[in-house]
Design a protein around this motif. Structure first.
Motif, short mmCIF file in Angstrom:
data_model
loop_
_atom_site.label_atom_id
_atom_site.label_comp_id
_atom_site.label_asym_id
_atom_site.label_seq_id
_atom_site.Cartn_x
_atom_site.Cartn_y
_atom_site.Cartn_z
N UNK A 212 4.94 -14.22 -26.68
CA UNK A 212 5.80 -14.38 -27.93
C UNK A 212 4.85 -15.03 -28.11
N UNK A 213 3.52 -15.11 -29.58
CA UNK A 213 2.52 -15.88 -29.44
C UNK A 213 3.01 -16.63 -31.13
N UNK A 214 2.30 -17.82 -31.32
CA UNK A 214 3.07 -18.58 -32.43
C UNK A 214 2.09 -19.29 -32.56
N UNK A 215 0.89 -18.94 -33.57
CA UNK A 215 -0.02 -19.59 -33.67
C UNK A 215 -0.28 -18.86 -36.08
N UNK A 216 -0.89 -20.13 -36.89
CA UNK A 216 -1.43 -19.20 -37.58
C UNK A 216 -2.32 -18.13 -37.69
N UNK A 217 -3.07 -18.03 -36.88
CA UNK A 217 -4.51 -17.72 -36.52
C UNK A 217 -4.23 -16.38 -35.79
N UNK A 223 -3.85 -11.72 -29.92
CA UNK A 223 -4.10 -9.93 -29.52
C UNK A 223 -2.89 -9.74 -28.09
N UNK A 224 -2.60 -10.77 -27.33
CA UNK A 224 -1.86 -10.20 -26.08
C UNK A 224 0.25 -10.07 -26.42
N UNK A 225 0.05 -10.65 -27.02
CA UNK A 225 1.06 -11.03 -27.81
C UNK A 225 1.63 -9.30 -27.68
N UNK A 226 3.19 -9.57 -27.48
CA UNK A 226 3.89 -8.74 -28.32
C UNK A 226 4.46 -8.99 -29.60
N UNK A 227 4.85 -9.88 -29.90
CA UNK A 227 4.88 -10.49 -31.11
C UNK A 227 3.92 -11.71 -31.08
N UNK A 228 3.56 -11.83 -32.52
CA UNK A 228 2.81 -13.12 -33.05
C UNK A 228 3.39 -13.72 -34.25
N UNK A 229 4.43 -14.38 -34.38
CA UNK A 229 4.47 -15.09 -35.23
C UNK A 229 2.84 -16.07 -36.08
N UNK A 230 3.38 -15.80 -36.81
CA UNK A 230 1.75 -16.00 -37.51
C UNK A 230 2.67 -17.59 -38.98
N UNK A 231 2.85 -18.77 -38.14
CA UNK A 231 3.33 -19.88 -38.44
C UNK A 231 2.36 -20.38 -39.33
N UNK A 232 3.02 -21.06 -40.95
CA UNK A 232 2.51 -21.62 -41.79
C UNK A 232 2.41 -23.50 -40.89
N UNK A 289 14.15 -11.65 -39.47
CA UNK A 289 13.51 -10.17 -38.21
C UNK A 289 13.32 -10.63 -37.05
N UNK A 290 12.45 -12.09 -37.66
CA UNK A 290 11.13 -12.11 -36.22
C UNK A 290 11.36 -13.47 -35.56
N UNK A 291 12.15 -14.20 -36.68
CA UNK A 291 13.34 -14.87 -35.49
C UNK A 291 13.98 -14.64 -34.59
N UNK A 292 14.35 -13.52 -35.22
CA UNK A 292 16.25 -13.11 -34.45
C UNK A 292 15.64 -12.53 -33.03
#
Length: 708
Positions: A212-217, A223-232, A289-292
């Motif tokens: 899981x990657x957390x990044x605005x960009x 690109x390695x992540x299964x889930x990218x959380x494009x956070x504010x 959904x993505x948070x869960x």
């Protein structure tokens, strides 16, 4: 990335001259390498071989492969320079030292002992970081010392100290990463900032890990992540509240671990009862959904690790953000066992060791507190001084700059740093530095800060300066350096010893080698949290690195922390509720976009070294601003054109880079350029109230095409 060795050229006119074993001076992985000088047709050429080592496993990235180019650059300072009528002139070491004695003595007589400030760096060796702290407190008797690592690790360090009782970048070994089931990468772009670490994560993916990657960009890491959380930008702490809410509701809490090894869970449980997932989704920009999905993946995994870096930490509530990520590990019991742990991915080469032995305003060697009477007494005995003569706590790096601007600090010694470019609100920094009665800068080059100096002293590079470094996992390594110093260059530690001598404090600084300094550091750290006593140069040469704490010569060093207890007196980790924090500066009609900053692979910190490497500078020769296509269209900006970015503090001019890989409400600018492209001319100077980290990662800006 290079993993195999070059071979010497077999051309008939090429012959090897000499080889130097060393390690990369840049990021916290501290990759080992060999520099081979050859002579061909009357010219010297250079080859770089990676050397097998436990951290990078024999890999080198593009920065390490080309590090020698700055060390061998024609712009290297070769002798002391004094400013006369606005221009620098060569001066002898003897006259330079006499000038320092005259000016430092005069300043302290006129303005008091604390009118002198010392500003260090996170790339100094452990020996030089230690000696700089001792120099400030013993030779100058000033409380005002801090360093640029304040802008790198202070949020993570403060959070780990409070939650666990000790701060060491990674709580376990890099070698455990491939065997964990779920990994959270929060605000870190490992693929570009520490690229030789990336294979650990790719192997984890090959073994079935969910990332899981957390990044605005979108980055090479996301690109390695299964889930990218494009956070504010700035909403990381709130996002973790959402993750924790789901983990509690779905029954993923490790009740046994929580009850036996932590305290504060009930307060967290009460806090989360009022958290609403729809509200979290609204303020973070991440769907329910993505948070869960993220919470479920991490909660049900048997093993998991969380890594944070500057994206989370360089915020005005970075301490709280890291605390909440640590909460995530503690409530799920993912600490102190194989494949489980927390990692603050250190940015600077010795960001870990640099903060352990006395460069920070509040610390003494061994991670001791300068306000603790027992700690003060012990260090005073080691140094052979009266405890009453040991100054108290100073202020953080940026607060030192404010004191300079207010003329409360009137003399400054800068070693291994470029504060004019690295501090937020750089206009204020420049105004302050120009007010100083006397500024001494010790550097390899005439940096942007050195331009303002009254005296510049030439120091050695990584190829010439032997010493120890502590990498991101708490492994102490020995950096050999056998290349002779050019010109009249001296090592940082030699310069400090000579200044101390002319100030009448020579008996406290009678060192003849880096190893002699390390032996005193070992004694000074003995019994402290960061205990190096059992580590020696001989061991480091033989073993290739030793983890701290290492309290005795026969101790193997502790690779994994907290297997049985945490470092608090009761042995328990501290869970704490964290509120939904918002950035100190919000967007509005006048400044409608968020600015966030970061790094690119080919450059390091303020670019003083990497911008002088022709191979690196050619890849990224100017700064840029990433802008979403819809945002660019709205403000009439075309790709690859010069634009102006403005905040409430100033403006910069950079080139546009239109990309859909960034949020529409966010602009990204790297931190490696100076002058009109210095992003810190516009960043926010508000500080985290706990760790005094500036809010580099979020401020409000407006953008417009540059009209000439």
């Amino acid at each position: 990335m290079v993993t195999s060795k070059h071979t010497l050229s077999e051309a008939p006119h090429t012959k090897p001259v000499q080889a130097f074993e060393t390690q990369c001076p840049f990021c916290s992985v501290q990759c080992k390498m060999e520099l081979i000088e050859q002579e061909a047709m009357g010219r010297k050429t250079h080859l770089v071989n990676p050397i097998e080592n436990p951290a990078s496993e024999g890999r080198l990235c593009v920065k390490g492969m080309n590090a020698h180019q700055h060390a061998l650059h024609r712009d290297r300072l070769l002798y002391p320079m004094v400013k006369v009528n606005g221009k620098f002139e060569r001066i002898s070491w003897e006259k330079a030292l006499d000038l320092i004695k005259e000016k430092f003595t005069q300043i302290q007589q006129e303005d008091g002992l604390d009118a002198l400030g010392v500003y260090g760096g996170g790339s100094l060796t452990n020996e030089e970081a230690y000696l700089l702290g001792k120099f400030a407190r013993v030779a100058l008797k000033t409380r005002h010392i801090d360093y640029n690592g304040r802008f790198c690790m202070s949020a993570a360090a403060s959070a780990a100290n409070k939650a666990f009782g000790v701060d060491r970048g990674l709580t376990n070994q890099l070698s455990e990463i491939p065997f964990t089931e779920c990994i959270i990468l929060a605000g870190t772009n490992v693929a570009e900032c520490q690229p030789t670490l990336l294979p650990y994560f790719t192997r984890a993916k090959e073994n079935g890990a969910y990332v899981i990657a957390i990044d605005p960009r979108e980055t090479a890491t996301t690109q390695l992540a299964d889930l990218h959380l494009k956070i504010k930008p700035g909403m990381d702490a709130a996002l973790v509240n959402g993750l924790l809410k789901v983990i509690l509701e779905e029954g993923y809490v490790d009740q046994t671990f929580v009850e036996e090894r932590t305290k504060g869970f009930k307060e967290l449980e009460e806090h989360l009862s009022s958290v609403d997932l729809d509200h979290i989704a609204d303020i973070t920009g991440i769907s329910v959904q993505h948070i869960r999905e993220a919470a479920t993946r991490f909660g049900r995994a048997k093993t998991g690790m969380v890594f944070t870096a500057r994206g989370v930490e360089q915020q005005t509530h970075g301490y709280m953000g890291v605390r909440n990520f640590i909460n995530l590990l503690l409530v799920t019991g993912k600490m102190g066992k194989a494949g489980c742990g927390y990692g603050a991915i250190t940015g600077q080469g010795n960001g870990q060791g640099g903060r352990e032995h006395g460069q920070k305003a509040d610390q003494l060697p061994g991670y001791r507190s300068i306000e603790n009477p027992e700690h003060r007494s012990y260090i005073a005995r080691v140094w052979g001084i009266d405890e009453q003569d040991l100054p108290g706590q100073g202020v953080s790096a940026y607060e030192m700059m404010v004191k300079i601007h207010r003329r409360e600090i009137t003399g400054l010694l800068v070693m291994g740093s470029n504060p004019l470019v690295s501090n937020p609100n750089a206009n204020l920094i420049e105004e302050g530095l120009k007010k100083l009665k006397f500024l001494v800068v010790i550097d390899l080059f005439v940096s942007e800060t050195a331009r303002l100096a009254d005296l510049i002293l030439p120091t050695s590079s990584y190829l010439e300066d032997e010493g120890t470094m502590t990498n991101l996992e708490g492994r102490v390594t020995l950096r050999p350096a056998s290349r002779p110093c050019p010109g009249e260059v001296k090592h940082d530690w030699q310069i400090l010893c000579e200044i101390a001598r002319v100030l009448g404090k020579g008996k406290f600084f009678s060192f003849g080698s880096a190893e002699e300094i390390f032996d005193e550091l070992r004694l000074a750290s003995r019994g402290g949290v960061a205990d190096y006593y059992g580590i020696t140069y001989e061991r480091l040469k033989r073993e290739g690195g030793v983890y701290w704490p290492c309290p005795s010569p026969d101790h193997p060093g502790q690779a994994r922390l907290f297997e049985h207890s945490f470092a608090h007196p009761d042995g328990k980790a501290e869970i704490m509720p964290v509120n939904n924090h918002f950035p100190n500066e919000q967007v509005n009609d006048d400044f409608p976009l968020y600015l966030t900053t970061g790094r690119v692979m080919t450059h390091y910190l303020t670019g003083v070294q990497t911008r002088r490497s022709h191979s690196l500078a050619a890849r990224n020769f100017e700064s840029f601003a990433e802008i979403h296509p819809k945002t660019a269209k709205k403000y009439g900006i075309e790709d690859q054109t010069l634009i102006r970015l403005e905040s409430r503090r100033g403006s910069i001019i950079v080139r546009s880079k239109i990309t859909s890989e960034i949020r529409e409400d966010t602009v990204f600018v790297p931190m490696h350029w100076a002058d009109l492209q210095n992003v810190n001319l516009i960043t926010l100077d508000a500080l985290d109230p706990i760790c005094k980290m500036p809010g580099f990662k979020v401020c409000a800006v407006k953008i417009s095409p540059l009209v000439i």
